[in-house]
Design a protein around this motif. Structure first.
Motif, mmCIF file in Angstrom:
data_model
loop_
_atom_site.group_PDB
_atom_site.id
_atom_site.type_symbol
_atom_site.label_atom_id
_atom_site.label_comp_id
_atom_site.label_asym_id
_atom_site.label_seq_id
_atom_site.Cartn_x
_atom_site.Cartn_y
_atom_site.Cartn_z
ATOM 1 N N GLU B 88 0.847 -1.187 0.000
ATOM 2 C CA GLU B 88 0.000 0.000 0.000
ATOM 3 C C GLU B 88 0.883 1.238 0.000
ATOM 4 O OE1 GLU B 88 -3.707 0.617 1.126
ATOM 5 O OE2 GLU B 88 -3.720 -1.037 -0.309
ATOM 6 N N LYS B 89 0.384 2.279 -0.615
ATOM 7 C CA LYS B 89 1.096 3.555 -0.610
ATOM 8 C C LYS B 89 1.362 4.003 0.824
ATOM 9 C CE LYS B 89 0.317 8.200 -2.460
ATOM 10 N NZ LYS B 89 -0.729 9.050 -3.069
ATOM 11 N N ASP B 90 0.455 3.604 1.715
ATOM 12 C CA ASP B 90 0.525 3.956 3.124
ATOM 13 C C ASP B 90 1.586 3.215 3.911
ATOM 14 O OD1 ASP B 90 -1.447 5.733 3.246
ATOM 15 O OD2 ASP B 90 -3.023 4.320 3.792
ATOM 16 N N ASP B 104 0.935 4.834 -9.550
ATOM 17 C CA ASP B 104 0.361 4.760 -8.210
ATOM 18 C C ASP B 104 0.722 3.422 -7.556
ATOM 19 O OD1 ASP B 104 -1.001 6.045 -6.195
ATOM 20 O OD2 ASP B 104 -2.917 5.087 -6.687
#
Lengths: 183, 453
Positions: B88-90, B104
């Motif tokens: 995840e980007k997080d 992304d």
């Protein structure tokens, strides 16, 4: 007995009845199908200010409608148990009350949201996931998914759905939290 | 004549086509006489576009990794770079390679047991209960004595080297953490820094996960047959303090493996890998395999009775397992090939070896207690002959005596084990008597002259 004491005595007899009546009416109204429906929507949940970043993250995720078929799972579809009706309503009453109280008492900017993610098992229910995801080994699923879900279905694992699918339901939630609270 | 003309024409046409065929086969680089051909893989098999791009780009950028992957079962099961490395980007570990900039998609070079658990949840669940997970990282991360050893002594702070500098950390990074693991530290770009990655089996990751499966099933082939061979364990379980591979090699089990192990079947499915596929066990057979009525386990503590690692051997309990249960399970392993008489003799022998070693250790502890009460111990144990010998008593000779007996390696049980246990003990006794008699600590430590190798 003095005659003019009579009405107040009578009043004393009535007050508890009235209170119970008002309480029961409130419970009945709140527990009514109408109120349950009204409070089951994301637009209701987000009236609590602190829920906004979670809603944004949900909107951007497949469970929030960002999927080809446009299917949407509401907050309560995942965050309430879907066993029997009594369990559902009591969890809803407890969760709702707790959320309102916390919303009024916590400092959302400094609240440990990310720590809270680790407890996701406590507020995301397997029977909720399974209500929609009935077939965990559908045609076309990759071998890896079949292997993992088979262990789950055999009951040989101490795992809940959200233990493996930890980001399910919300996209980039941590970023949304940080952006919303300006951190 | 006519035929000759036709064949000449065909030959001519082919000669014209040849350079074109050569070009189509791919680029050829010339490097000082060596011709290196860059291979490009094009896959069309059950992958998303993003996953395909990873494979296709990495077949040029890191062809060795792709070679290993495509020859392993991950490649067969359509598990690709994307499935294990995309985060995840997080994620605190999220970063992007050159090929991903502007997209992304975020990846991490670090892949912990948590990722593997997406497909192998039961194996990881068992692994996390074993000494190979949290407990393995404890010495490096949690135990002050170990940290003094790593940084103050080995890391040269005693020579004046700066704390936290590259050379100060080198001993830990090159040695300790390669088996034990450490906590991965990240830089601004979320890539690992301070030599904290890669590391051993108990590595702790920034997302809170623990454990590295690729220590035994090396990346990117993740071969089960590799992990079933004793060499997989031997990259950590060797040397003076727990010479498990050496003990194995001198045991009858190891002799048979070395004599004809290359003919054994290391590919059988879990729970079906039984005697017949092999005619003597490897480490994995006894400690992990689903042999006979047992199920496969990734909890390597599960079949152990005694703690043969620590200063005093105790029956395993709590986070280190259940010794009583472990004994029963290990006896079931032996049963597949040995009579109960043979098994009972062997297990009794181990109990006796443990008692013998513990007797030496308890005497040593009692001497140390006396010395401490009389103020006859140096503050720095590494400058104190008595304390340094006591370390060797358990950490080197004592472990060898106990583990040599457990796995049937007589040379380790005796010459590297009990023979040296009594010698170390006698030297400690002399130092003890000298200090009690004189009321003084001798000036110099002579341990490294006589210390066991």
């Amino acid at each position: 007995m003095h005659p003019h004491n009579k009405p107040s005595l009578k009043g004393k007899r009535w007050w508890p009845g009235i209170l119970v009546g008002v309480f029961l009416t409130a419970v009945c109204v709140l527990a009514s199908g109408f109120m349950i429906e009204v409070t089951n929507t994301d637009s209701f949940c987000v009236t609590c200010h602190v829920m906004q970043p979670f809603r944004t993250a949900w909107t951007n995720a497949p469970h929030g409608g960002a999927n080809e078929k446009g299917v949407v799972a509401q907050c309560v579809d995942c965050h309430l148990p879907h066993g029997d009706f009594v369990e559902y309503v009591s969890a809803k009453a407890y969760t709702g009350t707790r959320d309102i109280l916390l919303n009024m008492t916590i400092d959302p900017e400094n609240y440990a949201w990310i720590e809270r993610l680790r407890s996701r098992r406590e507020f995301t229910y397997d029977n909720a996931c399974r209500r929609c995801h009935q077939n965990l080994t559908p045609t076309g699923m990759k071998t890896s998914g079949i292997l993992a879900h088979r262990q789950y279905l055999l009951g040989t694992l101490d795992k809940h759905c959200v233990d493996c699918h930890e980001h399910v339901g919300h996209k980039n939630m941590i970023t949304e939290i940080k952006t919303f609270y300006g951190k | 004549m006519k035929r000759n003309v036709v064949s000449a024409l065909i030959a001519g046409l082919f000669s014209l086509l040849l350079p074109a065929v050569g070009l189509a086969q791919g680029q050829t680089q010339k490097t000082e006489g060596i011709e290196l051909e860059t291979q490009t893989l094009l896959v069309h098999r059950g992958y998303t576009e993003a996953a395909k791009q990873c494979i296709e780009c990495h077949s040029k950028e890191t062809p060795g990794i792709i070679e290993n992957w495509k020859n392993g079962k991950m490649g067969h099961a359509t598990v690709s770079c994307y499935d294990c490395h995309v985060v995840e980007k997080d994620s605190p570990m999220a970063s992007q390679c050159e090929g991903l900039k502007g997209t992304d998609i975020y990846t991490s070079p670090m892949v912990s047991s948590k990722t593997c658990s997406k497909c192998h949840p039961r194996e990881v669940e068992q692994f996390l209960k074993s000494g190979h997970a949290h407990l393995a990282g404890r010495p490096v991360l949690d135990i002050p004595k170990f940290q003094t050893l790593m940084y103050t002594n080995e890391g040269g702070m005693i020579l004046g080297l700066e704390k936290g500098s590259g050379p100060n950390m080198a001993s830990r990074a090159a040695g300790c953490q390669m088996c034990h693991g450490t906590k991965v530290e990240l830089g601004a770009d979320n890539k690992p820094i301070n030599n904290t990655w890669p590391g051993g089996v108990g590595t702790r990751y920034p997302d809170g996960s623990i454990g590295t499966c690729t220590v035994c099933h090396t990346r990117h082939q993740f071969s089960v047959s590799e992990a079933r061979k004793p060499e997989a364990c031997a990259s950590c379980h060797l040397g003076p303090d727990h010479p498990n591979i050496e003990i194995y090699h001198e045991s009858k089990h190891g002799q048979m493996y070395l004599a004809h192990g290359e003919k054994w079947n290391f590919e059988a499915a879990p729970d079906t890998w039984e005697p017949g596929d092999y005619d003597a066990p490897t480490c994995a057979v006894c400690h992990m395999a689903g042999i006979g009525e047992l199920s496969t386990t990734h909890n390597v503590n599960e079949r152990l009775k005694w703690d043969l690692m620590h200063p005093r051997s105790e029956l395993r309990k709590n986070e280190r397992g259940d010794g009583e249960k472990g004994d029963k399970l290990m006896r079931k392993v032996c049963k597949s090939c040995h009579s109960s008489m043979h098994t009972n003799n062997q297990r009794d022998l181990l109990d006796n070896a443990v008692s013998l070693y513990n007797a030496y250790w308890d005497k040593a502890v009692s001497m140390k207690k006396d010395l401490k009460a009389k103020g006859l111990l140096k503050k720095d144990p590494w400058k104190d002959g008595f304390q340094e010998l006591m370390y060797y008593l358990w950490h080197h000779t004592g472990r060898r005596a106990r583990q040599g007996t457990a796995m049937n390696g007589p040379d380790y049980s005796h010459w590297h084990g009990f023979f040296q246990v009594f010698q170390v003990y006698k030297d400690m006794e002399d130092i003890y008597n000298h200090r009690i008699k004189t009321g003084k600590i001798e000036d110099l430590s002579t341990v490294m002259n006589s210390g066991p190798l």
